[in-house]
Design an enzyme around this catalytic site. Structure first.
Site, short mmCIF file in Angstrom:
data_model
loop_
_atom_site.label_atom_id
_atom_site.label_comp_id
_atom_site.label_asym_id
_atom_site.label_seq_id
_atom_site.Cartn_x
_atom_site.Cartn_y
_atom_site.Cartn_z
N MET A 26 -19.93 -4.90 -3.16
CA MET A 26 -20.85 -4.65 -2.04
C MET A 26 -21.59 -3.33 -2.26
O MET A 26 -22.14 -2.75 -1.32
CB MET A 26 -20.08 -4.64 -0.71
CG MET A 26 -19.40 -5.99 -0.45
SD MET A 26 -19.12 -6.33 1.30
CE MET A 26 -18.05 -4.98 1.73
N LEU A 29 -20.97 2.21 -5.33
CA LEU A 29 -19.96 2.11 -6.38
C LEU A 29 -19.25 3.43 -6.66
O LEU A 29 -19.86 4.49 -6.63
CB LEU A 29 -20.61 1.60 -7.67
CG LEU A 29 -21.36 0.27 -7.50
CD1 LEU A 29 -22.00 -0.14 -8.83
CD2 LEU A 29 -20.46 -0.83 -6.98
N ALA A 31 -15.53 5.08 -9.00
CA ALA A 31 -14.84 4.90 -10.29
C ALA A 31 -14.02 3.61 -10.32
O ALA A 31 -13.84 3.02 -11.39
CB ALA A 31 -13.95 6.10 -10.55
N GLY A 32 -13.53 3.16 -9.16
CA GLY A 32 -12.76 1.91 -9.12
C GLY A 32 -13.60 0.73 -9.56
O GLY A 32 -13.16 -0.12 -10.36
N HIS A 33 -14.84 0.67 -9.06
CA HIS A 33 -15.73 -0.43 -9.47
C HIS A 33 -16.05 -0.35 -10.97
O HIS A 33 -16.12 -1.36 -11.66
CB HIS A 33 -17.06 -0.36 -8.71
CG HIS A 33 -16.95 -0.56 -7.23
ND1 HIS A 33 -17.13 0.45 -6.33
CD2 HIS A 33 -16.72 -1.68 -6.50
CE1 HIS A 33 -17.00 -0.02 -5.10
NE2 HIS A 33 -16.75 -1.30 -5.17
N GLY A 149 -10.71 -6.08 -7.68
CA GLY A 149 -9.78 -4.95 -7.55
C GLY A 149 -8.51 -5.36 -6.84
O GLY A 149 -8.52 -6.13 -5.88
N LYS A 151 -6.80 -3.41 -5.12
CA LYS A 151 -6.68 -2.71 -3.84
C LYS A 151 -6.78 -3.70 -2.69
O LYS A 151 -6.13 -3.59 -1.68
CB LYS A 151 -7.77 -1.63 -3.69
CG LYS A 151 -7.40 -0.65 -2.58
CD LYS A 151 -8.58 0.15 -2.11
CE LYS A 151 -9.50 -0.73 -1.35
NZ LYS A 151 -10.29 -0.11 -0.34
N ASP A 152 -7.66 -4.72 -2.88
CA ASP A 152 -7.78 -5.78 -1.88
C ASP A 152 -6.83 -6.91 -2.29
O ASP A 152 -7.27 -7.98 -2.71
CB ASP A 152 -9.23 -6.26 -1.81
CG ASP A 152 -10.17 -5.16 -1.37
OD1 ASP A 152 -10.10 -4.76 -0.21
OD2 ASP A 152 -10.95 -4.67 -2.21
N ARG A 189 -15.36 3.21 1.78
CA ARG A 189 -15.19 3.71 3.15
C ARG A 189 -14.65 5.14 3.19
O ARG A 189 -14.73 5.78 4.24
CB ARG A 189 -14.31 2.76 3.97
CG ARG A 189 -15.02 1.43 4.25
CD ARG A 189 -14.31 0.57 5.27
NE ARG A 189 -15.13 -0.56 5.67
CZ ARG A 189 -15.02 -1.81 5.17
NH1 ARG A 189 -14.12 -2.07 4.24
NH2 ARG A 189 -15.82 -2.77 5.61
O1 PAF Z 1 -14.38 -6.72 -2.31
C1 PAF Z 1 -15.59 -6.75 -2.01
O2 PAF Z 1 -16.35 -5.80 -2.26
C2 PAF Z 1 -16.14 -7.96 -1.29
O3 PAF Z 1 -15.21 -8.49 -0.39
C3 PAF Z 1 -16.68 -9.05 -2.24
C4 PAF Z 1 -15.58 -9.62 -3.10
C5 PAF Z 1 -17.77 -8.45 -3.12
C6 PAF Z 1 -17.29 -10.20 -1.42
O4 PAF Z 1 -18.33 -9.78 -0.61
#
Ligand code: PAF
Length: 287
Positions: A26, A29, A31-33, A149, A151-152, A189
């Site tokens: 989303m 961005l 460092a995790g991304h 990730g 984390k989720d 966040r």
């Molecule tokens: O983890 C995220 O950033 C979002 O939930 C995702 C997977 C890009 C879906 O919108």
């Protein structure tokens, strides 16, 4: 690196590519991304990153409007990280019946029952929104590999289940959670917090760490551990959503004989704008 905004442009850019790795994001961005992009590069020749703040996964009172949108800075980071294609669509591209107000998405993915527990208990519809947009993005990008990730953790679990249930020919790979030196899990966040609040935010990880230590020491009274951590965080000024010890394999509440666990937490902390920021974290434990 190519930046495309429409599905037609994306398909044209991908036409002669074989071996596609995909990192859905989303934006905003950190460092995790970029670590997920690094993993994606190791798995396929062409790395596609999507940047789309998905309205379908936000509740009415959540931060969809204020979620940070930083496309230019994101693209610079992705270029430096070696991504090949950035797909940054607008809402109409993803939701063709969007009328400026309502998405009018008349079909959605129904996630498994676990989607109404943990984060799903306080965010009804969230995982249906995530699964639906990820399914759309998968259909657009048609990747061989997709990286999410850790984390989720619950999101990753539901996406893996979706891939299995819908027979999608996509390998799902998990990227480790990147942390600040304090232990705070990196998250877009965290940007809502000032320096002092960021320091305080590490308490969530510290609470999970002490539960992990207790589990490693052989403690089996899971609900006592959950209650102690919840009370401590509440005393430290957090508003705890949940602290839960689960089987990492099924996400069901942990049973005494489980060897592979995950300790998950979600809690709200006061932020810069005198509102509340909801943070999540988790740690896997092998006993
Ligand atoms: O983890 C995220 O950033 C979002 O939930 C995702 C997977 C890009 C879906 O919108």
């Amino acid at each position: 690196m190519q930046i495309v905004h429409t599905i037609a442009e994306l398909r044209a850019a991908l036409k002669n590519q074989s071996g596609i790795s995909f990192v859905p994001t989303m934006g905003n961005l950190h460092a995790g991304h970029l670590q997920l992009v690094e993993i994606a590069k190791q798995h396929a020749h062409c790395v596609v990153v999507s940047i789309f703040v998905n309205p379908l996964q936000f509740g009415a009172n959540e931060d969809f409007g204020s979620y940070p949108r930083t496309l230019e800075a994101d693209c610079e980071k992705l270029k430096a990280a070696g991504a090949d294609i950035v797909f940054a669509p607008n809402v109409t591209e993803i939701y063709p019946d969007f009328d400026g107000k309502n998405l009018n998405q008349t079909m959605t993915i129904t996630p498994p029952p676990i989607a109404s527990e943990l984060c799903g208990a306080s965010r009804p519809g969230h995982f249906s929104g995530v699964a639906t947009v990820v399914m759309k993005l998968f259909n657009m990008v048609q990747p061989d590999v997709a990286v999410f990730g850790q984390k989720d953790f619950q999101q990753l679990f539901i996406i893996k289940e979706m891939v299995k249930q819908f027979n999608l020919p996509i390998e799902i790979i998990a990227g480790d959670t990147m942390r600040e030196a304090s232990g705070l899990a990196m998250s877009s966040r965290n940007g809502y917090l000032n320096e002092a609040q960021r320091t305080q935010a590490a308490q969530l990880n510290a609470a999970l760490q002490s539960m992990v230590q207790a589990l490693k020491n052989g403690v089996k009274n899971f609900s006592a551990l959950e209650n102690t951590a919840t009370q401590k965080l509440n005393q430290q000024g957090w508003e705890v959503d949940y602290i839960s010890i689960r089987s990492a394999l099924t996400l069901q509440p942990a049973a005494a004989q489980d060897q592979h666990l995950v300790v998950l937490g979600a809690a709200k902390i006061s932020n810069n704008q005198a509102g509340k920021t909801r943070l999540i974290d988790n740690i896997e434990v092998h006993l």
